[in-house]
Motif scaffolding. Structure first.
Motif, PDB file in Angstrom:
ATOM      1  N   PRO A 152      14.164  -1.746  -0.207  1.00 38.46           N
ATOM      2  CA  PRO A 152      14.079  -0.539   0.639  1.00 38.46           C
ATOM      3  C   PRO A 152      12.616  -0.165   0.918  1.00 38.46           C
ATOM      4  CG  PRO A 152      15.525  -0.188  -1.260  1.00 38.46           C
ATOM      5  CD  PRO A 152      14.824  -1.485  -1.494  1.00 38.46           C
ATOM      6  N   ALA A 153      12.299   0.044   2.166  1.00 34.48           N
ATOM      7  CA  ALA A 153      10.909   0.329   2.560  1.00 34.48           C
ATOM      8  C   ALA A 153      10.367   1.587   1.900  1.00 34.48           C
ATOM      9  CB  ALA A 153      10.847   0.470   4.081  1.00 34.48           C
ATOM     10  N   LEU A 154      11.246   2.571   1.703  1.00 32.88           N
ATOM     11  CA  LEU A 154      10.778   3.844   1.148  1.00 32.88           C
ATOM     12  C   LEU A 154      10.396   3.729  -0.323  1.00 32.88           C
ATOM     13  CD1 LEU A 154      13.221   6.330   2.931  1.00 32.88           C
ATOM     14  CD2 LEU A 154      10.850   5.813   3.502  1.00 32.88           C
ATOM     15  N   ARG A 155      10.710   2.574  -0.949  1.00 35.82           N
ATOM     16  CA  ARG A 155      10.320   2.414  -2.356  1.00 35.82           C
ATOM     17  C   ARG A 155       8.992   1.656  -2.484  1.00 35.82           C
ATOM     18  NH1 ARG A 155      15.543   0.524  -5.217  1.00 35.82           N
ATOM     19  NH2 ARG A 155      16.983   2.117  -4.512  1.00 35.82           N
ATOM     20  N   LEU A 156       8.375   1.333  -1.368  1.00 38.14           N
ATOM     21  CA  LEU A 156       7.038   0.708  -1.420  1.00 38.14           C
ATOM     22  C   LEU A 156       5.999   1.790  -1.711  1.00 38.14           C
ATOM     23  CD1 LEU A 156       7.190  -1.575   1.761  1.00 38.14           C
ATOM     24  CD2 LEU A 156       7.499  -2.293  -0.622  1.00 38.14           C
ATOM     25  N   SER A 157       4.805   1.360  -2.150  1.00 39.85           N
ATOM     26  CA  SER A 157       3.722   2.323  -2.376  1.00 39.85           C
ATOM     27  C   SER A 157       3.216   2.827  -1.020  1.00 39.85           C
ATOM     28  CB  SER A 157       2.575   1.654  -3.131  1.00 39.85           C
ATOM     29  OG  SER A 157       1.874   0.794  -2.248  1.00 39.85           O
ATOM     30  N   GLY A 158       2.413   3.898  -1.047  1.00 40.51           N
ATOM     31  CA  GLY A 158       1.893   4.465   0.201  1.00 40.51           C
ATOM     32  C   GLY A 158       1.107   3.443   1.016  1.00 40.51           C
ATOM     33  N   GLY A 159       0.246   2.680   0.332  1.00 40.79           N
ATOM     34  CA  GLY A 159      -0.570   1.666   1.029  1.00 40.79           C
ATOM     35  C   GLY A 159       0.305   0.572   1.613  1.00 40.79           C
ATOM     36  N   GLN A 160       1.344   0.188   0.865  1.00 42.78           N
ATOM     37  CA  GLN A 160       2.267  -0.848   1.367  1.00 42.78           C
ATOM     38  C   GLN A 160       3.065  -0.304   2.554  1.00 42.78           C
ATOM     39  OE1 GLN A 160       4.265  -1.592  -2.376  1.00 42.78           O
ATOM     40  NE2 GLN A 160       3.218  -3.540  -2.645  1.00 42.78           N
ATOM     41  N   GLN A 161       3.486   0.958   2.457  1.00 38.65           N
ATOM     42  CA  GLN A 161       4.247   1.559   3.571  1.00 38.65           C
ATOM     43  C   GLN A 161       3.402   1.586   4.839  1.00 38.65           C
ATOM     44  OE1 GLN A 161       6.084   5.337   2.737  1.00 38.65           O
ATOM     45  NE2 GLN A 161       7.175   4.571   0.960  1.00 38.65           N
ATOM     46  N   GLN A 162       2.108   1.915   4.683  1.00 40.30           N
ATOM     47  CA  GLN A 162       1.256   1.976   5.881  1.00 40.30           C
ATOM     48  C   GLN A 162       1.095   0.584   6.488  1.00 40.30           C
ATOM     49  OE1 GLN A 162       0.758   3.779   8.198  1.00 40.30           O
ATOM     50  NE2 GLN A 162      -0.992   5.128   7.871  1.00 40.30           N
ATOM     51  N   ARG A 163       0.930  -0.438   5.623  1.00 39.93           N
ATOM     52  CA  ARG A 163       0.824  -1.801   6.158  1.00 39.93           C
ATOM     53  C   ARG A 163       2.149  -2.253   6.773  1.00 39.93           C
ATOM     54  NH1 ARG A 163      -1.068  -5.047   1.460  1.00 39.93           N
ATOM     55  NH2 ARG A 163      -0.894  -3.148   0.242  1.00 39.93           N
ATOM     56  N   LEU A 164       3.264  -1.751   6.225  1.00 37.91           N
ATOM     57  CA  LEU A 164       4.573  -2.060   6.824  1.00 37.91           C
ATOM     58  C   LEU A 164       4.646  -1.449   8.235  1.00 37.91           C
ATOM     59  CD1 LEU A 164       7.427  -3.272   6.516  1.00 37.91           C
ATOM     60  CD2 LEU A 164       8.159  -1.067   5.607  1.00 37.91           C
ATOM     61  N   CYS A 165       4.143  -0.233   8.365  1.00 38.21           N
ATOM     62  CA  CYS A 165       4.151   0.408   9.697  1.00 38.21           C
ATOM     63  C   CYS A 165       3.260  -0.360  10.664  1.00 38.21           C
ATOM     64  CB  CYS A 165       3.700   1.864   9.586  1.00 38.21           C
ATOM     65  SG  CYS A 165       4.882   2.856   8.664  1.00 38.21           S
ATOM     66  N   ILE A 166       2.162  -0.893  10.150  1.00 34.65           N
ATOM     67  CA  ILE A 166       1.287  -1.709  11.004  1.00 34.65           C
ATOM     68  C   ILE A 166       2.032  -2.999  11.382  1.00 34.65           C
ATOM     69  CG2 ILE A 166      -0.888  -3.002  11.088  1.00 34.65           C
ATOM     70  CD1 ILE A 166      -2.075  -0.791   9.245  1.00 34.65           C
TER      71      ILE A 166
ATOM     72  N   LYS B 166      -8.413   1.130  -2.676  1.00 34.69           N
ATOM     73  CA  LYS B 166      -8.044  -0.289  -2.599  1.00 34.69           C
ATOM     74  C   LYS B 166      -7.200  -0.547  -1.341  1.00 34.69           C
ATOM     75  CE  LYS B 166      -6.145  -3.926  -5.484  1.00 34.69           C
ATOM     76  NZ  LYS B 166      -4.675  -3.963  -5.619  1.00 34.69           N
ATOM     77  N   SER B 167      -6.199   0.293  -1.126  1.00 38.12           N
ATOM     78  CA  SER B 167      -5.358   0.127   0.066  1.00 38.12           C
ATOM     79  C   SER B 167      -6.178   0.348   1.332  1.00 38.12           C
ATOM     80  CB  SER B 167      -4.203   1.126   0.050  1.00 38.12           C
ATOM     81  OG  SER B 167      -3.443   0.997  -1.102  1.00 38.12           O
ATOM     82  N   THR B 168      -7.117   1.293   1.265  1.00 37.87           N
ATOM     83  CA  THR B 168      -7.989   1.556   2.415  1.00 37.87           C
ATOM     84  C   THR B 168      -8.783   0.306   2.762  1.00 37.87           C
ATOM     85  OG1 THR B 168      -8.162   3.878   1.837  1.00 37.87           O
ATOM     86  CG2 THR B 168      -9.916   2.989   3.231  1.00 37.87           C
ATOM     87  N   ASN B 169      -9.300  -0.334   1.721  1.00 32.55           N
ATOM     88  CA  ASN B 169     -10.087  -1.543   1.923  1.00 32.55           C
ATOM     89  C   ASN B 169      -9.260  -2.644   2.578  1.00 32.55           C
ATOM     90  OD1 ASN B 169     -12.396  -3.061   1.674  1.00 32.55           O
ATOM     91  ND2 ASN B 169     -11.710  -3.955  -0.265  1.00 32.55           N
ATOM     92  N   VAL B 170      -8.013  -2.799   2.116  1.00 31.36           N
ATOM     93  CA  VAL B 170      -7.125  -3.826   2.687  1.00 31.36           C
ATOM     94  C   VAL B 170      -6.908  -3.532   4.171  1.00 31.36           C
ATOM     95  CG1 VAL B 170      -4.769  -4.744   2.628  1.00 31.36           C
ATOM     96  CG2 VAL B 170      -5.970  -4.314   0.496  1.00 31.36           C
ATOM     97  N   ILE B 171      -6.673  -2.268   4.498  1.00 34.83           N
ATOM     98  CA  ILE B 171      -6.390  -1.920   5.897  1.00 34.83           C
ATOM     99  C   ILE B 171      -7.651  -2.053   6.757  1.00 34.83           C
ATOM    100  CG2 ILE B 171      -5.698   0.009   7.414  1.00 34.83           C
ATOM    101  CD1 ILE B 171      -3.461   0.530   5.441  1.00 34.83           C
ATOM    102  N   GLU B 172      -8.793  -1.704   6.211  1.00 35.56           N
ATOM    103  CA  GLU B 172     -10.033  -1.881   6.989  1.00 35.56           C
ATOM    104  C   GLU B 172     -10.287  -3.357   7.299  1.00 35.56           C
ATOM    105  OE1 GLU B 172     -13.427   0.019   5.276  1.00 35.56           O
ATOM    106  OE2 GLU B 172     -12.521   2.004   5.427  1.00 35.56           O
ATOM    107  N   GLU B 173     -10.041  -4.216   6.308  1.00 34.49           N
ATOM    108  CA  GLU B 173     -10.235  -5.657   6.547  1.00 34.49           C
ATOM    109  C   GLU B 173      -9.263  -6.140   7.621  1.00 34.49           C
ATOM    110  OE1 GLU B 173      -9.992  -7.665   2.802  1.00 34.49           O
ATOM    111  OE2 GLU B 173     -11.957  -6.887   2.165  1.00 34.49           O
TER     112      GLU B 173
END
Ligand SMILES: Nc1ncnc2c1ncn2[C@@H]1O[C@H](COP(=O)(O)OP(=O)(O)OP(=O)(O)O)[C@@H](O)[C@H]1O
Ligand SMILES: [Mg+2]
Length: 319
Positions: free
Chosen positions: A212-226, A249-256
């Motif tokens: 379930p997507a809603l059980r991912l972490s916030g950073g994972q959810q944002q990358r899922l939306c991307i 850490k999630s910010t860094n992944v998304i910036e890359e």
């Protein structure tokens, strides 16, 4: 350097000393193990660091900037009103493939309104009115079919908003909507995997795409939306503070990811984080109270802002 073997000595008592027996602290002799270094004038990077207050810029060095390709969207003399509130005032900007445009400015200056207008979401607000021209590849966006326009110009919001369904179904959503017939899961799978890989999420979810997507972490959810946005093969990606709810850490992944994606897309990112604008932006637009105060290549804008208001903002005088 303090010499640990150095003996401390007390100065001779003088008549000025307090009579209550309190002695001044002992004097320690200090020996230097090298000559002091002479300070050199600051480099341009150091000026940028001083302006933005971010020491990590020094360690990271100057980011490699994108190579501007064709102008995909053009904003000409755009104004947006909410009733009497003139929220975006006569803004003109180019949005080019191959680069990231970073929109910065204090709260309430019209950044989100500008982004939503590019995606034609402002027209869903009853009180909103728009003037000026926005084109996509030279065509007035008002003359394009709105769903198709929103596929081509896709938006990622500040708060991750995955649908309450599986990881797979979230990414497949746009593909299913686009197909005349509902394609089978097997047919969709390579596209879903590709979008998850491009969003830098696949390795973390590949073992169970039915999770379930809603059980991912916030950073994972944002990358899922991307990933969901990318699955629809957009040509312009609009991101409204995509990292504001994420850890470093999630910010860094998304910036890359943003820097990687700019090769194939035109990207506009709204950010309150000046360091982020410096790191990922190829051009920066500074807005203030609805006005576009300054627009230019990122290094120029941070090193050598032309307007006093830009200088004050990036210098931290107001937020
Ligand atoms: N749906 C709306 N209805 C009425 N007024 C709105 C609406 N959305 C925004 N505004 C107003 O338009 C102006 C610009 O708001 P906007 O959200 O675009 O600013 P922003 O730069 O994105 O701010 P922030 O950095 O806080 O997100 C503000 O005065 C705001 O109150
Ligand atoms: Mg906003």
């Amino acid at each position: 350097m303090i010499d640990p073997h150095e003996k401390t000595s007390r100065p001779a008592r003088t008549t000025d000393e307090p009579a209550n027996g309190m002695m001044p602290p002992p004097i320690r002799r200090i020996t230097l193990d090298s000559q002091p270094t002479v300070a050199l004038p600051p480099s341009q990077d150091a000026v940028a660091i001083a302006n933005t207050g971010d020491r990590s810029l020094a360690a990271a060095g100057r980011p490699t900037r994108g190579v501007a390709g064709p102008e995909r969207m053009t904003i000409s003399d755009l104004s947006v009103y909410y009733g009497d509130n003139h929220a975006v005032k006569h803004v003109s900007l180019p949005i080019r493939q191959g680069e990231v445009l970073a929109l910065i400015g204090p709260s309430g200056c019209g950044k989100t309104t500008l982004l939503r207008t590019l995606n034609r979401l402002t027209e869903l607000t009853g009180t909103a009115r728009r003037e000026g021209l926005i084109t996509l590849d030279g065509t007035d966006i008002d003359s394009l079919e709105v769903t198709e326009h929103r596929r081509r110009v896709s938006m990622v919001f500040q708060q991750p908003n995955p649908f309450p369904m599986s990881v797979f179904d979230n990414v497949a959503y746009a593909l299913r909507e686009q197909g005349a017939k509902r394609p089978k899961k097997k047919v969709l799978e390579p596209y879903v995997v590709d979008a998850l890989q491009r969003a830098g999420l696949y390795d973390e979810v590949s073992s169970n795409l039915d999770h379930p997507a809603l059980r991912l972490s916030g950073g994972q959810q944002q990358r899922l939306c991307i990933a969901r946005a990318l699955a629809a093969r957009p040509e312009v990606l609009l991101m409204d503070e995509p990292c504001s709810a994420l850890d470093p850490k999630s910010t860094n992944v998304i910036e890359e990811l943003i820097v990687e994606l700019r090769k194939e897309l035109a990207i506009v990112i709204v950010t309150h984080n000046l360091q982020q604008a410096y790191r990922v932006g190829d051009h920066v637009a500074f807005m203030y109270l609805g006005d576009l105060v300054e627009y230019g290549p990122t290094d120029d804008l941070f090193d050598n802002p032309k307007a006093a208001r830009t200088r004050d903002y990036i210098g931290g005088a107001f937020g």
